[in-house]
Motif scaffolding. Structure first.
Motif, mmCIF file in Angstrom:
data_model
loop_
_atom_site.group_PDB
_atom_site.id
_atom_site.type_symbol
_atom_site.label_atom_id
_atom_site.label_comp_id
_atom_site.label_asym_id
_atom_site.label_seq_id
_atom_site.Cartn_x
_atom_site.Cartn_y
_atom_site.Cartn_z
ATOM 1 N N ALA A 39 19.909 8.095 -30.545
ATOM 2 C CA ALA A 39 19.577 8.136 -31.964
ATOM 3 C C ALA A 39 18.869 6.833 -32.334
ATOM 4 N N PRO A 40 18.101 6.838 -33.409
ATOM 5 C CA PRO A 40 17.389 5.615 -33.816
ATOM 6 C C PRO A 40 18.339 4.439 -33.995
ATOM 7 N N GLY A 41 17.994 3.319 -33.378
ATOM 8 C CA GLY A 41 18.792 2.113 -33.508
ATOM 9 C C GLY A 41 20.057 2.089 -32.685
ATOM 10 N N LYS A 42 20.249 3.104 -31.864
ATOM 11 C CA LYS A 42 21.463 3.173 -31.044
ATOM 12 C C LYS A 42 21.110 3.202 -29.562
ATOM 13 N N GLU A 43 22.095 2.911 -28.752
ATOM 14 C CA GLU A 43 21.893 2.959 -27.311
ATOM 15 C C GLU A 43 21.933 4.406 -26.816
ATOM 16 N N LYS A 86 25.820 19.409 -35.643
ATOM 17 C CA LYS A 86 26.140 18.562 -36.795
ATOM 18 C C LYS A 86 25.015 17.547 -37.006
ATOM 19 N N PRO A 87 24.860 17.052 -38.216
ATOM 20 C CA PRO A 87 23.800 16.056 -38.453
ATOM 21 C C PRO A 87 23.901 14.860 -37.510
ATOM 22 N N GLU A 88 25.111 14.493 -37.115
ATOM 23 C CA GLU A 88 25.263 13.350 -36.213
ATOM 24 C C GLU A 88 24.811 13.648 -34.786
ATOM 25 N N ASP A 89 24.465 14.890 -34.509
ATOM 26 C CA ASP A 89 23.881 15.228 -33.207
ATOM 27 C C ASP A 89 22.383 14.937 -33.169
ATOM 28 N N THR A 90 21.811 14.573 -34.285
ATOM 29 C CA THR A 90 20.386 14.276 -34.339
ATOM 30 C C THR A 90 20.051 13.096 -33.439
ATOM 31 N N ALA A 91 19.109 13.326 -32.526
ATOM 32 C CA ALA A 91 18.732 12.306 -31.551
ATOM 33 C C ALA A 91 17.610 12.848 -30.684
ATOM 34 N N VAL A 92 17.051 11.975 -29.884
ATOM 35 C CA VAL A 92 16.179 12.415 -28.799
ATOM 36 C C VAL A 92 17.077 12.676 -27.596
ATOM 37 N N TYR A 93 16.957 13.840 -27.019
ATOM 38 C CA TYR A 93 17.778 14.230 -25.886
ATOM 39 C C TYR A 93 16.965 14.109 -24.599
ATOM 40 N N TYR A 94 17.577 13.470 -23.606
ATOM 41 C CA TYR A 94 16.933 13.247 -22.319
ATOM 42 C C TYR A 94 17.734 13.921 -21.210
#
Length: 121
Positions: A39-43, A86-94
């Protein structure tokens, strides 16, 4: 091993997406497959992994009961079925491949480009 992830998109909370990670190389069945997200700003963090035969899976705690990882070695593809998003699942998935299963991203040898997952509330 050459990985390409796809299947991301925009979905409402409670919805589902299935991510796919295809390997265009010839060594896919020799490696465990994994999914990570950032996620933005996270590891970058571990989400799920499956061993090379598809008989052993492991999940990050928030993914348990909602996400399912699987693989089809004949199609050289690893899947991540994501339900009840959930909204907290929003991220780039690799997606990634490695000789074994590791929760630390540093343990994974091969990486595909990410696919964006956005969950709206």
């Amino acid at each position: 091993v050459q990985l390409q992830a796809f299947g991301g998109g925009l979905v409402q909370a409670g919805g589902s997406l299935r991510l796919s990670c295809a390997d265009s190389g010839s060594m896919f069945s020799l490696y465990a497959g994994g999914w990570f997200r950032q996620a933005p700003g996270k590891e970058r963090e571990f989400v799920a992994a499956v061993n090379r035969r598809g008989s052993v899976t492991t999940y990050e705690d928030s993914a348990k009961g909602r996400f399912t990882i699987s693989r089809d070695n004949a199609k050289t593809t690893v899947y991540l079925q994501m339900n009840n998003l959930k909204p907290e699942d929003t991220a780039v998935y690799y997606c990634a491949a490695a000789p074994g299963i590791y929760r630390d991203p540093a343990g994974w040898h091969y990486w595909g480009r990410g696919t964006q997952v956005t969950v709206s509330s």
